[in-house]
Design a protein around this motif. Structure first.
Motif, PDB file in Angstrom:
ATOM      1  N   SER A 128       1.099  -1.469   0.143  1.00  0.00           N
ATOM      2  CA  SER A 128      -0.640   0.138  -0.047  1.00  0.00           C
ATOM      3  C   SER A 128       0.292   1.115   0.212  1.00  0.00           C
ATOM      4  CB  SER A 128      -0.504   0.098   1.013  1.00  0.00           C
ATOM      5  OG  SER A 128      -0.172  -0.036   2.383  1.00  0.00           O
ATOM      6  N   GLU A 129       1.702   0.722   0.394  1.00  0.00           N
ATOM      7  CA  GLU A 129       3.371   2.287   0.627  1.00  0.00           C
ATOM      8  C   GLU A 129       3.810   2.641  -0.458  1.00  0.00           C
ATOM      9  OE1 GLU A 129       6.798   4.511   3.051  1.00  0.00           O
ATOM     10  OE2 GLU A 129       6.349   2.017   3.367  1.00  0.00           O
ATOM     11  N   LEU A 130       3.731   1.295  -1.446  1.00  0.00           N
ATOM     12  CA  LEU A 130       4.171   2.371  -2.826  1.00  0.00           C
ATOM     13  C   LEU A 130       3.451   2.015  -4.137  1.00  0.00           C
ATOM     14  CD1 LEU A 130       7.013  -1.418  -3.559  1.00  0.00           C
ATOM     15  CD2 LEU A 130       7.257   0.755  -3.285  1.00  0.00           C
ATOM     16  N   GLU A 131       1.879   1.661  -3.160  1.00  0.00           N
ATOM     17  CA  GLU A 131       0.919   1.969  -4.222  1.00  0.00           C
ATOM     18  C   GLU A 131       0.488   3.938  -3.722  1.00  0.00           C
ATOM     19  OE1 GLU A 131      -2.987   0.356  -3.194  1.00  0.00           O
ATOM     20  OE2 GLU A 131      -1.931  -1.982  -4.688  1.00  0.00           O
ATOM     21  N   ASN A 132       0.756   4.437  -2.837  1.00  0.00           N
ATOM     22  CA  ASN A 132       0.703   5.497  -2.459  1.00  0.00           C
ATOM     23  C   ASN A 132       1.256   6.606  -3.155  1.00  0.00           C
ATOM     24  OD1 ASN A 132      -0.790   7.806  -0.961  1.00  0.00           O
ATOM     25  ND2 ASN A 132       0.758   7.949  -0.037  1.00  0.00           N
ATOM     26  N   ILE A 133       2.471   5.616  -3.119  1.00  0.00           N
ATOM     27  CA  ILE A 133       4.166   6.455  -3.560  1.00  0.00           C
ATOM     28  C   ILE A 133       3.716   7.232  -4.593  1.00  0.00           C
ATOM     29  CG2 ILE A 133       6.176   6.739  -4.170  1.00  0.00           C
ATOM     30  CD1 ILE A 133       6.840   5.748  -1.024  1.00  0.00           C
ATOM     31  N   GLN A 134       3.592   5.612  -5.885  1.00  0.00           N
ATOM     32  CA  GLN A 134       3.049   6.665  -6.965  1.00  0.00           C
ATOM     33  C   GLN A 134       2.102   6.571  -7.679  1.00  0.00           C
ATOM     34  OE1 GLN A 134       5.118   4.506  -9.826  1.00  0.00           O
ATOM     35  NE2 GLN A 134       3.759   5.044 -11.771  1.00  0.00           N
ATOM     36  N   ARG A 135       0.824   6.677  -6.662  1.00  0.00           N
ATOM     37  CA  ARG A 135       0.077   7.446  -6.761  1.00  0.00           C
ATOM     38  C   ARG A 135       0.294   8.967  -6.873  1.00  0.00           C
ATOM     39  NH1 ARG A 135      -3.468  10.242  -3.713  1.00  0.00           N
ATOM     40  NH2 ARG A 135      -2.976   8.983  -2.381  1.00  0.00           N
ATOM     41  N   LEU A 136       0.752   9.759  -6.151  1.00  0.00           N
ATOM     42  CA  LEU A 136       1.464  11.313  -5.879  1.00  0.00           C
ATOM     43  C   LEU A 136       2.307  11.444  -6.533  1.00  0.00           C
ATOM     44  CD1 LEU A 136       1.708  11.080  -1.905  1.00  0.00           C
ATOM     45  CD2 LEU A 136      -0.297  12.129  -3.573  1.00  0.00           C
ATOM     46  N   TYR A 137       2.979  10.335  -7.362  1.00  0.00           N
ATOM     47  CA  TYR A 137       4.275  10.299  -8.272  1.00  0.00           C
ATOM     48  C   TYR A 137       4.016  10.965  -9.538  1.00  0.00           C
ATOM     49  CZ  TYR A 137       8.501   9.255 -11.219  1.00  0.00           C
ATOM     50  OH  TYR A 137      10.189   9.500 -12.288  1.00  0.00           O
ATOM     51  N   LEU A 138       2.708  10.570  -9.811  1.00  0.00           N
ATOM     52  CA  LEU A 138       2.407  10.116 -11.791  1.00  0.00           C
ATOM     53  C   LEU A 138       2.003  12.166 -11.450  1.00  0.00           C
ATOM     54  CD1 LEU A 138      -0.184   7.344 -11.723  1.00  0.00           C
ATOM     55  CD2 LEU A 138       2.840   7.495 -12.931  1.00  0.00           C
ATOM     56  N   PRO A 139       1.408  12.866 -10.870  1.00  0.00           N
ATOM     57  CA  PRO A 139       1.626  13.647 -11.306  1.00  0.00           C
ATOM     58  C   PRO A 139       2.521  14.941 -10.676  1.00  0.00           C
ATOM     59  CG  PRO A 139       0.095  13.872  -9.041  1.00  0.00           C
ATOM     60  CD  PRO A 139       0.744  12.425  -9.780  1.00  0.00           C
ATOM     61  N   ALA A 140       3.471  14.503 -10.330  1.00  0.00           N
ATOM     62  CA  ALA A 140       5.055  15.296 -10.198  1.00  0.00           C
ATOM     63  C   ALA A 140       6.648  14.981 -11.348  1.00  0.00           C
ATOM     64  CB  ALA A 140       5.449  14.044  -8.865  1.00  0.00           C
ATOM     65  N   SER A 141       5.233  14.144 -11.905  1.00  0.00           N
ATOM     66  CA  SER A 141       6.868  13.511 -12.887  1.00  0.00           C
ATOM     67  C   SER A 141       6.348  13.721 -14.060  1.00  0.00           C
ATOM     68  CB  SER A 141       7.126  12.010 -12.879  1.00  0.00           C
ATOM     69  OG  SER A 141       6.157  11.482 -13.245  1.00  0.00           O
ATOM     70  N   GLU A 142       5.417  14.890 -14.540  1.00  0.00           N
ATOM     71  CA  GLU A 142       4.343  14.450 -16.033  1.00  0.00           C
ATOM     72  C   GLU A 142       5.520  14.931 -16.973  1.00  0.00           C
ATOM     73  OE1 GLU A 142       0.792  17.450 -15.251  1.00  0.00           O
ATOM     74  OE2 GLU A 142      -0.245  15.510 -14.938  1.00  0.00           O
ATOM     75  N   ARG A 143       6.248  15.879 -16.351  1.00  0.00           N
ATOM     76  CA  ARG A 143       7.181  16.796 -17.357  1.00  0.00           C
ATOM     77  C   ARG A 143       8.625  16.236 -17.378  1.00  0.00           C
ATOM     78  NH1 ARG A 143       5.532  23.190 -17.010  1.00  0.00           N
ATOM     79  NH2 ARG A 143       4.015  23.289 -17.517  1.00  0.00           N
ATOM     80  N   ILE A 144       8.954  14.561 -17.059  1.00  0.00           N
ATOM     81  CA  ILE A 144      10.160  14.262 -16.825  1.00  0.00           C
ATOM     82  C   ILE A 144      10.271  13.693 -17.626  1.00  0.00           C
ATOM     83  CG2 ILE A 144      11.317  13.014 -15.430  1.00  0.00           C
ATOM     84  CD1 ILE A 144      10.054  14.418 -12.773  1.00  0.00           C
ATOM     85  N   ASN A 145      11.319  13.218 -18.409  1.00  0.00           N
ATOM     86  CA  ASN A 145      12.227  11.930 -19.016  1.00  0.00           C
ATOM     87  C   ASN A 145      12.439  10.955 -18.528  1.00  0.00           C
ATOM     88  OD1 ASN A 145      11.346  13.304 -21.800  1.00  0.00           O
ATOM     89  ND2 ASN A 145      12.737  15.137 -20.653  1.00  0.00           N
ATOM     90  N   THR A 146      11.493   9.459 -18.759  1.00  0.00           N
ATOM     91  CA  THR A 146      11.480   8.954 -17.947  1.00  0.00           C
ATOM     92  C   THR A 146      12.269   7.615 -19.014  1.00  0.00           C
ATOM     93  OG1 THR A 146      10.445   9.026 -16.447  1.00  0.00           O
ATOM     94  CG2 THR A 146      10.853   6.866 -16.016  1.00  0.00           C
ATOM     95  N   ILE A 147      13.383   6.415 -17.817  1.00  0.00           N
ATOM     96  CA  ILE A 147      13.783   5.390 -19.045  1.00  0.00           C
ATOM     97  C   ILE A 147      13.996   4.503 -18.064  1.00  0.00           C
ATOM     98  CG2 ILE A 147      15.390   4.293 -20.263  1.00  0.00           C
ATOM     99  CD1 ILE A 147      16.349   7.266 -21.102  1.00  0.00           C
ATOM    100  N   PHE A 148      13.530   3.360 -18.378  1.00  0.00           N
ATOM    101  CA  PHE A 148      13.208   1.937 -17.400  1.00  0.00           C
ATOM    102  C   PHE A 148      14.649   0.903 -17.823  1.00  0.00           C
ATOM    103  CE2 PHE A 148       9.514   4.061 -16.710  1.00  0.00           C
ATOM    104  CZ  PHE A 148       9.050   4.148 -15.434  1.00  0.00           C
ATOM    105  N   PHE A 149      15.543   0.441 -17.068  1.00  0.00           N
ATOM    106  CA  PHE A 149      16.420  -0.945 -17.228  1.00  0.00           C
ATOM    107  C   PHE A 149      15.682  -1.579 -16.167  1.00  0.00           C
ATOM    108  CE2 PHE A 149      18.595   3.230 -18.524  1.00  0.00           C
ATOM    109  CZ  PHE A 149      19.159   2.769 -19.468  1.00  0.00           C
ATOM    110  N   TYR A 150      16.300  -3.079 -16.482  1.00  0.00           N
ATOM    111  CA  TYR A 150      15.152  -4.036 -15.895  1.00  0.00           C
ATOM    112  C   TYR A 150      15.831  -5.403 -16.526  1.00  0.00           C
ATOM    113  CZ  TYR A 150      11.488  -4.458 -19.966  1.00  0.00           C
ATOM    114  OH  TYR A 150      10.760  -4.689 -20.706  1.00  0.00           O
ATOM    115  N   GLU A 151      16.152  -6.495 -15.401  1.00  0.00           N
ATOM    116  CA  GLU A 151      15.883  -8.185 -16.008  1.00  0.00           C
ATOM    117  C   GLU A 151      15.290  -8.524 -16.785  1.00  0.00           C
ATOM    118  OE1 GLU A 151      19.333  -9.845 -13.046  1.00  0.00           O
ATOM    119  OE2 GLU A 151      17.997  -8.412 -11.767  1.00  0.00           O
TER     120      GLU A 151
END
Length: 222
Positions: A186-209
């Motif tokens: 639930s903590e990660l879900e809350n962080i993600q919910r609040l992060y979405l509007p905070a990151s609208e203009r940020i270029n993002t790249i994901f690296f994963y295995e």
């Protein structure tokens, strides 16, 4: 086996840059270290030894915090919020001494990505009058590179918690952050919910295995 490493916390400048026009800021992950986590087996620390050649006009910083889940000495009782708050304040203080509006590119590994997201939420929501120094970080963030960040939690956390309970008989352990990293936390879900509007203009790249990562002998992370 427990990690035995020098406790280096806060920011370290890996390269001052030549007339820097951007800050590149790295934050390590769980059980990590501000230098060792970015160093190859041959001793090359790519943020310091290689990256400045490719981007000479970047100031390169690495942040260290107590991300240990086990230690023979002691482990931190800080949670994600406290780590994020300290990270944001320390970065703001460092940037005010140079150029607080210089563009920033973040490199975040594992838990470091979660702490970074929470920190950017705090900066985005900061008061315009009393928190302007934090809002400068939010408005100056140009891009983020996430390396293996468990945005929705991770498998294998319950096993890590069980190992922590066993090891707690002979060393200091900390499972507060591990609990927050469980899948569908639930903590990660809350962080993600609040992060979405905070990151609208940020270029993002994901690296994963793409392959399962061994977490204990004979067992793999799903």
């Amino acid at each position: 086996m427990p990690k035995t490493k020098q406790k280096d916390y806060g920011f370290i400048e890996l390269s001052p840059g030549q007339d820097p026009i951007v800050d590149i800021v790295a934050i390590h992950g769980l059980d990590g270290h501000r230098e060792q986590s970015w160093t190859a087996e041959n001793g090359k620390m790519w943020l310091r030894d290689l990256l400045p050649d490719d981007i000479p006009n970047a100031r390169i910083l690495s942040y260290g915090y107590d991300a240990d889940t086990r230690s023979f000495s002691r482990t931190s009782t800080q949670n994600i919020f406290r780590h994020a708050e300290a990270f944001a304040e320390d970065l703001s203080r460092l940037r005010r001494a140079a150029d607080p509006k210089r563009p920033v590119i973040f490199l975040a590994h594992s838990l470091g990505g979660i702490i970074l997201k929470k920190a950017l939420v705090l900066c985005h929501c900061a008061d315009f009058k009393t928190g302007y120094h934090l809002r400068d970080i939010s408005t100056s963030t140009y891009a983020i590179l996430f390396f293996g960040t468990p945005h929705s939690g991770a498998n294998g956390i319950q096993l890590a918690e069980w190992m922590g309970r066993v090891l707690s008989m002979c060393m200091s352990t900390n499972d507060r952050i591990l609990k927050a990293l469980n899948r569908d936390s639930s903590e990660l879900e809350n962080i993600q919910r609040l992060y979405l509007p905070a990151s609208e203009r940020i270029n993002t790249i994901f690296f994963y295995e793409e392959y399962a990562t061994p977490i204990v002998r004979g067992m793999e992370e799903l």
